[in-house]
Design a protein around this motif. Sequence first.
Motif, short mmCIF file in Angstrom:
data_model
loop_
_atom_site.label_atom_id
_atom_site.label_comp_id
_atom_site.label_asym_id
_atom_site.label_seq_id
_atom_site.Cartn_x
_atom_site.Cartn_y
_atom_site.Cartn_z
N VAL A 87 -4.38 14.33 -46.88
CA VAL A 87 -4.55 15.51 -46.04
C VAL A 87 -5.78 15.28 -45.17
O VAL A 87 -6.87 14.97 -45.68
CB VAL A 87 -4.74 16.79 -46.88
CG1 VAL A 87 -4.96 17.99 -45.96
CG2 VAL A 87 -3.52 17.02 -47.77
N THR A 88 -5.61 15.45 -43.87
CA THR A 88 -6.71 15.25 -42.92
C THR A 88 -6.97 16.55 -42.17
O THR A 88 -6.04 17.22 -41.73
CB THR A 88 -6.37 14.14 -41.91
OG1 THR A 88 -6.10 12.93 -42.61
CG2 THR A 88 -7.51 13.92 -40.94
N ILE A 101 -14.16 18.16 -39.21
CA ILE A 101 -13.17 17.35 -38.52
C ILE A 101 -13.23 15.91 -39.02
O ILE A 101 -14.28 15.28 -39.06
CB ILE A 101 -13.38 17.38 -36.99
CG1 ILE A 101 -13.36 18.83 -36.50
CG2 ILE A 101 -12.32 16.56 -36.29
CD1 ILE A 101 -12.10 19.59 -36.83
N GLY A 102 -12.08 15.40 -39.42
CA GLY A 102 -11.99 14.05 -39.94
C GLY A 102 -12.10 13.95 -41.44
O GLY A 102 -11.89 12.88 -42.02
N LYS A 103 -12.43 15.06 -42.10
CA LYS A 103 -12.53 15.05 -43.56
C LYS A 103 -11.15 14.82 -44.16
O LYS A 103 -10.15 15.36 -43.69
CB LYS A 103 -13.11 16.38 -44.04
CG LYS A 103 -13.65 16.35 -45.46
CD LYS A 103 -14.47 17.61 -45.75
CE LYS A 103 -15.15 17.51 -47.10
NZ LYS A 103 -16.00 18.70 -47.39
N GLU A 104 -11.10 14.00 -45.22
CA GLU A 104 -9.82 13.64 -45.82
C GLU A 104 -9.80 13.95 -47.31
O GLU A 104 -10.82 13.84 -48.00
CB GLU A 104 -9.52 12.15 -45.60
CG GLU A 104 -9.33 11.78 -44.14
CD GLU A 104 -8.97 10.31 -43.97
OE1 GLU A 104 -9.34 9.51 -44.85
OE2 GLU A 104 -8.31 9.98 -42.97
N ALA A 140 -2.05 20.28 -55.89
CA ALA A 140 -3.48 20.00 -55.77
C ALA A 140 -4.09 21.09 -54.91
O ALA A 140 -3.62 21.35 -53.80
CB ALA A 140 -3.72 18.64 -55.15
N ILE A 141 -5.12 21.75 -55.42
CA ILE A 141 -5.84 22.76 -54.65
C ILE A 141 -7.22 22.18 -54.33
O ILE A 141 -8.02 21.90 -55.23
CB ILE A 141 -5.96 24.08 -55.41
CG1 ILE A 141 -4.56 24.65 -55.68
CG2 ILE A 141 -6.80 25.09 -54.61
CD1 ILE A 141 -4.55 25.95 -56.46
N TRP A 142 -7.45 21.96 -53.04
CA TRP A 142 -8.69 21.34 -52.57
C TRP A 142 -9.67 22.41 -52.13
O TRP A 142 -9.28 23.44 -51.57
CB TRP A 142 -8.41 20.41 -51.39
CG TRP A 142 -7.38 19.37 -51.65
CD1 TRP A 142 -6.04 19.43 -51.31
CD2 TRP A 142 -7.57 18.10 -52.28
NE1 TRP A 142 -5.41 18.28 -51.70
CE2 TRP A 142 -6.31 17.45 -52.30
CE3 TRP A 142 -8.66 17.46 -52.84
CZ2 TRP A 142 -6.13 16.18 -52.84
CZ3 TRP A 142 -8.50 16.20 -53.39
CH2 TRP A 142 -7.24 15.57 -53.38
N HIS A 143 -10.96 22.16 -52.35
CA HIS A 143 -12.02 23.03 -51.83
C HIS A 143 -12.70 22.27 -50.70
O HIS A 143 -13.40 21.29 -50.93
CB HIS A 143 -13.02 23.36 -52.94
CG HIS A 143 -13.90 24.53 -52.60
ND1 HIS A 143 -14.78 24.54 -51.54
CD2 HIS A 143 -14.01 25.75 -53.18
CE1 HIS A 143 -15.40 25.69 -51.49
NE2 HIS A 143 -14.96 26.46 -52.47
N ILE A 144 -12.47 22.71 -49.46
CA ILE A 144 -12.89 21.91 -48.31
C ILE A 144 -14.40 21.89 -48.11
O ILE A 144 -14.94 20.98 -47.49
CB ILE A 144 -12.20 22.38 -47.02
CG1 ILE A 144 -12.62 23.80 -46.65
CG2 ILE A 144 -10.69 22.29 -47.15
CD1 ILE A 144 -12.25 24.20 -45.24
N MET A 145 -15.10 22.89 -48.64
CA MET A 145 -16.54 22.96 -48.45
C MET A 145 -17.31 22.48 -49.67
O MET A 145 -18.50 22.16 -49.58
CB MET A 145 -16.97 24.40 -48.12
CG MET A 145 -16.33 24.96 -46.87
SD MET A 145 -16.76 24.06 -45.38
CE MET A 145 -18.50 24.44 -45.25
N ILE A 171 -12.26 12.96 -50.15
CA ILE A 171 -12.30 13.63 -51.44
C ILE A 171 -11.14 13.12 -52.29
O ILE A 171 -9.99 13.14 -51.86
CB ILE A 171 -12.20 15.15 -51.27
CG1 ILE A 171 -13.19 15.64 -50.22
CG2 ILE A 171 -12.42 15.87 -52.58
CD1 ILE A 171 -14.62 15.26 -50.46
N SER A 172 -11.43 12.67 -53.50
CA SER A 172 -10.40 12.03 -54.32
C SER A 172 -9.92 12.86 -55.49
O SER A 172 -8.88 12.57 -56.07
CB SER A 172 -10.93 10.69 -54.85
OG SER A 172 -12.06 10.90 -55.68
#
Length: 361
Positions: A87-88, A101-104, A140-145, A171-172
């Motif tokens: 996910v980008t 921007i660009g975080k994966e 998968a629930i990601w926390h972007i911050m 983020i892995s």
Amino acid sequence: MSSLKVLWSPTRDDQFLTYGNAINLYRVGSLKTYHPQKGQQVIKLSDETYAQHLSVNTEIPITKCVAWYPKKEPENLLAVGQANGKVTLTSFGSADNHDLIGKEFIPKHTRQCNYLVWNPVDCDLLAEGLEKYRGDASIAIWHIMAKHNSEQATPPERQRYSSTMSDPGAISKPFIELGTSDVSSSFSWFHSDPKTFVTGMGSKYLKIYDLRDISRPHLMAQTRSVYGVCTDPRNNNRIAAYTDIHVSVWDLRSFERPILTLQEARPVIKIDWCPTRLGFLAVLCKDSSSIKVYDTRLVGTEELEPAIIERTVSSHDSSVLSCFSWHMSHVNRLLTLTPAGVLRDITVYERIPVVLIEKLT
């Protein structure tokens, strides 16, 4: 991708995007006030509106799904899911300098991303649905911050993110992982209770979970209707989902069986609740040139049971439709899209003749 998709902006009344091989951003204007500039090309959406192309994003070559960030800032932030499960976070032009921007976000094993859904209230949470792979989680629930205080109590099921050694921006490990035994086919957050969500699991169940305790489902219903699950943003007790030619609606206060089951003539490919009108459910079927909009407000009450109201919204030129998107703030307004990329701006007018149909249970 086999077909284009369309999304109205969640924060701008006059913007939408389409995505397939590329992500294109458009602005909508009124033909009454339109004054074309030299060399400017626009798309006529209806007798009243047109669309002007603003920007294109071609940085992600194989796009499986796109979710538009539900806040105004950063502007036009998009989460893009890919065939390898990555996910980008991306955007258009002027917003490219933002830290996000660009975080994966990269799952442990390569597998396809099936859906992406932002939490409508806690917008730092992004849910991803993944193809099944051995004993890996399908949600998968990601926390972007990654704004987690190390002193904060954290349930053992939660996994805080860690960056890969090769790319500090990747983020892995998800914030939360769920569904190691079954694949998740669809997902929806509850709008008035953002710590809960419903997911279609294993072609057998709808399961409702609470982030405060994901060790087991909070509620569960056995059903084959596990696709396209969506919660009514104006009624936190209503859920809809489909399978093949059937669309079912549940009330959480009696979750054991649907309160409504609709049978269509063709396989269903998309359903969605109207964000501006209580109980309006749109249904699009395969190879259909029209969208059915069901008014389910009185289903389950003595006034109308066992009937519902159906409105049929057709494309202007009877072309087969592949996708639609409700406008987030304009009442009864939606965009439709054909496989060839033809866009139409449609309003579900109240004066459209209504037909009462039998409720199937």
